[in-house]
Design an enzyme around this catalytic site. Structure first.
Site, mmCIF file in Angstrom:
data_model
loop_
_atom_site.group_PDB
_atom_site.id
_atom_site.type_symbol
_atom_site.label_atom_id
_atom_site.label_comp_id
_atom_site.label_asym_id
_atom_site.label_seq_id
_atom_site.Cartn_x
_atom_site.Cartn_y
_atom_site.Cartn_z
ATOM 1 N N TRP A 140 47.242 39.744 46.304
ATOM 2 C CA TRP A 140 48.193 39.412 45.228
ATOM 3 C C TRP A 140 48.074 40.429 44.085
ATOM 4 C CZ3 TRP A 140 46.866 35.911 40.645
ATOM 5 C CH2 TRP A 140 45.505 35.987 40.327
ATOM 6 N N ASP A 141 46.984 41.196 44.069
ATOM 7 C CA ASP A 141 46.750 42.219 43.057
ATOM 8 C C ASP A 141 47.996 43.090 42.841
ATOM 9 O OD1 ASP A 141 44.348 41.314 44.280
ATOM 10 O OD2 ASP A 141 43.236 43.062 43.592
ATOM 11 N N GLU A 152 38.108 31.740 42.074
ATOM 12 C CA GLU A 152 37.643 31.433 43.436
ATOM 13 C C GLU A 152 36.326 30.656 43.478
ATOM 14 O OE1 GLU A 152 37.489 35.333 45.119
ATOM 15 O OE2 GLU A 152 39.565 35.238 45.811
ATOM 16 N N LYS A 184 35.338 32.317 37.491
ATOM 17 C CA LYS A 184 35.209 33.724 37.861
ATOM 18 C C LYS A 184 36.153 34.610 37.063
ATOM 19 C CE LYS A 184 35.444 36.817 41.845
ATOM 20 N NZ LYS A 184 35.807 36.980 43.246
ATOM 21 N N GLN A 185 37.403 34.163 36.916
ATOM 22 C CA GLN A 185 38.429 35.055 36.352
ATOM 23 C C GLN A 185 39.560 34.247 35.726
ATOM 24 O OE1 GLN A 185 38.930 36.013 40.635
ATOM 25 N NE2 GLN A 185 40.941 36.732 39.979
HETATM 26 C C1 BGC Z 1 39.310 38.320 43.269
HETATM 27 C C2 BGC Z 1 40.715 38.173 43.794
HETATM 28 C C3 BGC Z 1 41.253 39.530 44.135
HETATM 29 C C4 BGC Z 1 40.340 40.244 45.105
HETATM 30 C C5 BGC Z 1 40.803 41.656 45.394
HETATM 31 C C6 BGC Z 1 38.469 39.051 44.287
HETATM 32 O O1 BGC Z 1 37.202 39.277 43.772
HETATM 33 O O2 BGC Z 1 38.754 37.067 42.977
HETATM 34 O O3 BGC Z 1 41.530 37.551 42.830
HETATM 35 O O4 BGC Z 1 42.526 39.416 44.674
HETATM 36 O O5 BGC Z 1 39.046 40.313 44.565
HETATM 37 O O6 BGC Z 1 40.837 42.430 44.253
#
Ligand code: BGC
Length: 715
Positions: free
Chosen positions: A327-328, A469, A568-569
């Site tokens: 999704w990035d 996540e 996490k984010q």
């Molecule tokens: C993140 C995801 C991301 C992926 C690739 C993961 O660490 O939690 O949101 O899409 O890395 O960058």
């Protein structure tokens, strides 16, 4: 050659002025070159797979045995080292007296100067090379050898077919040979019989004895000569990479090309790219440098001239994350391309349109309708993510993760990316060419996720992994529910122009109206998912202090963060910045303040979202360090490199794209209002102004910001 740069941070030059073997992996990333068709890691010419040397191919994948499917690395045509009086001088083993590695990121030109001292005198190697952005099949290299004493010299150079792989080898058959003065190595992948051919033509400006010494994978030329003191011996190498699945052809045969012509046309092309993409920041050289460095990376990996290709999460820096698209791309990178190279943005979306069938298959696999896009998408929409995507550091066993099955938000990200593109380009035509069907299928997918409790009037989405996540299988992740509503609303809005089946329309109206959208509580905070507030409320540092092993995974069943409020984010914060018109500044600020201290920023996608939201709430000073963190991700050593026992290092294009979003949409305050661009700057104290260009609805605009006044003018 020996002039060490006093100032490391020169405009568009990245320099390392000493040799440090510990930086090998990091340098491979930060000195990366690329042209969208491939990426070349910033390793040295004498390096091999041991030092993670790679020419990473865009969009070509292979699966070896039962291991993870991943992108393919081509044989390396840059491989070169020297012998002087029979002794090898090569890094990292033979320590240099002086060594400098440099990337001129205005032009994507990598160079190195190495100086070895011997008992007889000094040896110098200078090498310059680039991935041509004007002819995307080509690489050019100029290698200069000199000594200050007479000696017997040998330059060994060729195509190294013993490539670095994480889950390889991918070439089950290899063919080597020479034809019309050029050497070649062809590798054939095992799964799909895709051939990757690397050819090279070598030109010397001196008399030498040349012999070939080959292995079953590689072809090496030994160039032997008696070297005279103080004379330069130059080798020029023109390489070409092609595959059996190319979207565009080669131009010019390599023996007719030469370094100086290639470098000239390559620079012209880069000048054109920078003309639209460079950003000036008045008053903050470090920010300007880091932001343009991020933009450099976005330019290196843009799939120009390619049909329906997208960008992997680690760009073209290798096989980490299986070379897969996340999704990035639609959430963090596409904005940059929409406003500087809309045709690239369209190519990225075409990739999703072309892989719709893969997304429909995935939805079916889970008993759902419509299109469920792959979490880690490879060619054809093939899902690269496994059910066990992390290795437990204690048992060394694969750990069950739910990224593949439960990160439902990926389909909505694609619709969100599409709408950003349509709104800013005015290209509604794309809807007639598969995009409308894609949006409808995504809406059907979210509809099939809705559940309603017996006594409730609201639809819920259960058993989800949101952007954060670390908390798996939660109910009503606010972000996911809001994104689902966005997808329903998008189809309904577009139904004015693209008539919908009545039954579907009613279903989507009902879904949009009745889906549970989380509201702020009495303190103004929106709960990330059901029950989040009941989790242990401890600091990120406390959670970190509970780690037994520094590489331990924070999420999953037993992760240190799983039963705490540490995330996490960006999750709620991402939702707020994406739907800023739905919320008051107060609510946005309250949530920013609540969630920021609880965020590990364990993903490089995180900081930019906080930065953006801080700008939207008129807090540029809070936004600034988070913007810098995003812009400097690939310039900073020691980023997060492990997910359990899985190596996840590489470049971070989503962070680069996020830095662009924070700069342009955040600080510069570029926003679309009633079909027009407006600029409401919100610069940090340190910045006196900004200027840059943008493409909007096919026209070029220049944006000039001086203090708190911004002007947009059509060019
Ligand atoms: C993140 C995801 C991301 C992926 C690739 C993961 O660490 O939690 O949101 O899409 O890395 O960058």
């Amino acid at each position: 050659y020996y002039n060490v740069r006093e100032v490391i941070m020169m405009e568009f030059i990245l320099t390392e002025s000493e040799f440090n073997e510990d930086n090998t992996a990091w340098n491979g990333n930060r000195f990366l070159m690329g042209n969208g068709y491939f990426g070349i890691r910033g390793t040295l010419e004498e390096y091999t797979k041991k030092q993670m040397c790679a020419v990473n191919m865009a969009g070509i994948y292979d699966k070896m045995g039962n291991s993870w499917r991943e992108s393919v690395n081509a044989p390396n045509p840059l491989y070169t080292y020297i012998k002087v009086n029979g002794k090898i001088y090569a890094l990292p083993d033979e320590k240099p007296k002086f060594h400098q590695q440099e990337l001129d990121f205005r032009y994507g030109i990598h160079s190195r100067v190495t100086h070895w001292q011997t008992e007889h005198g000094n040896i110098t190697v200078v090498c310059e090379r680039f991935a041509s952005i004007a002819r995307q099949h080509n690489i050019a290299m100029k290698y200069t050898f000199s000594v200050d004493f007479d000696c017997e010299a040998e330059i060994i150079t060729g195509i190294d077919g013993d490539v670095w792989d994480i889950n390889g080898p991918h070439f089950v058959k290899m063919k080597i040979g020479s034809k019309d003065g050029a050497d070649y190595v062809t590798g054939m992948t095992g799964e799909k019989n895709i051939s990757v051919t690397v050819k090279e033509y070598i030109r010397t400006d001196f008399q030498a004895e040349q012999t070939n010494q080959n292995t079953d994978k590689s072809i090496f030329r030994h160039i032997k000569f008696s070297a005279k003191a103080e004379k330069e011996y130059i080798i020029e190498k023109i390489a070409e990479i092609t595959t059996s699945v190319d979207d565009f052809g080669t131009s010019g045969s390599i023996d007719e090309l030469n370094y100086s012509d290639l470098v000239a046309e390559h620079k012209v092309e880069w000048d054109k790219i920078w003309d639209i993409s460079e950003i000036h920041i008045d008053g903050d050289d470090e920010a300007e440098y880091s932001l343009n460095y991020s933009i450099y990376h976005l330019n290196c990996i843009a799939p120009r001239n390619m049909k329906g290709k997208s960008i992997p999460a680690r760009g073209l820096s290798g096989q980490v994350y299986k070379g897969a698209v996340f999704w990035d791309t639609e959430m963090f990178m596409i904005d940059y391309y929409i406003h500087t190279a809309p045709e690239v943005a369209k190519t990225l979306l075409q990739y999703r349109i072309d892989t719709l069938s893969g997304a429909k298959i995935k939805a079916k696999e889970y008993g759902l309708d419509g299109a469920y896009y792959a979490w880690e998408s490879q060619e054809g929409g093939y899902e690269g993510c496994s059910d066990y995507n992390v290795t437990d550091v204690f048992t060394n066993r694969p750990m069950r993760t739910y990224f593949r099955d439960k990160q439902y938000h990926v389909s909505a990200a694609i619709v969100y990316g599409l709408m950003k593109y349509i709104n800013a380009s005015g290209d509604y035509d794309i809807l007639n060419n598969g995009a409308m069907e894609m949006v409808i299928e995504c809406a059907k997918f979210y509809r099939s996720l809705l559940i309603r409790k017996a006594d409730s009037s609201l639809y819920e989405i259960h058993d989800v992994v949101g952007p954060d996540e670390y908390h798996e299988r939660v109910n009503n992740n606010a972000y996911t529910n809001r994104m689902a509503k966005f997808v329903f609303d998008t189809v309904l809005e577009l139904s004015d122009k693209y008539p919908l089946d009545n039954k579907l329309k009613e279903m989507l109206q009902d879904s949009s109206k009745n889906i549970l959208i989380k509201k702020p509580n009495e303190n103004g905070v929106i709960e990330q998912f059901d029950g989040y507030f009941k989790l242990e409320d401890v600091s990120v540092e406390t959670v970190r202090s509970r780690l037994i092993n520094p590489k331990e995974y924070w999420g999953g069943a037993y992760g240190v963060a799983s039963n705490t409020q540490v995330i996490k984010q960006a999750d709620i914060v991402a939702m707020l910045s994406m739907f800023k018109n739905d919320y008051t500044k107060d609510i946005m600020e309250t949530n920013l303040k609540y969630y920021e201290p609880r965020t590990e920023h364990g993903s490089s996608l995180s900081a930019c979202m906080y930065s953006l939201l801080a700008c939207y709430t008129n807090n540029p000073e809070i936004a600034y360090p988070m913007f810098m963190k995003s812009a400097k991700t690939d310039l900073t050593k020691g980023g997060k490199e492990w997910l359990g026992l899985i190596y996840i290092g590489g470049t971070h294009p989503a962070s680069a794209g996020g830095a662009w979003i924070a700069a342009v949409k955040g600080f510069a305050g570029i926003n679309e209002e009633h079909g027009q661009l407006v600029c409401r700057p919100n610069l940090p104290e340190k910045w006196n102004g900004m200027n840059f260009k943008l493409i909007y609805k096919g026209k070029w605009y220049s944006v000039e910001i001086k203090d708190d006044k911004g002007t947009i003018s059509m060019i």
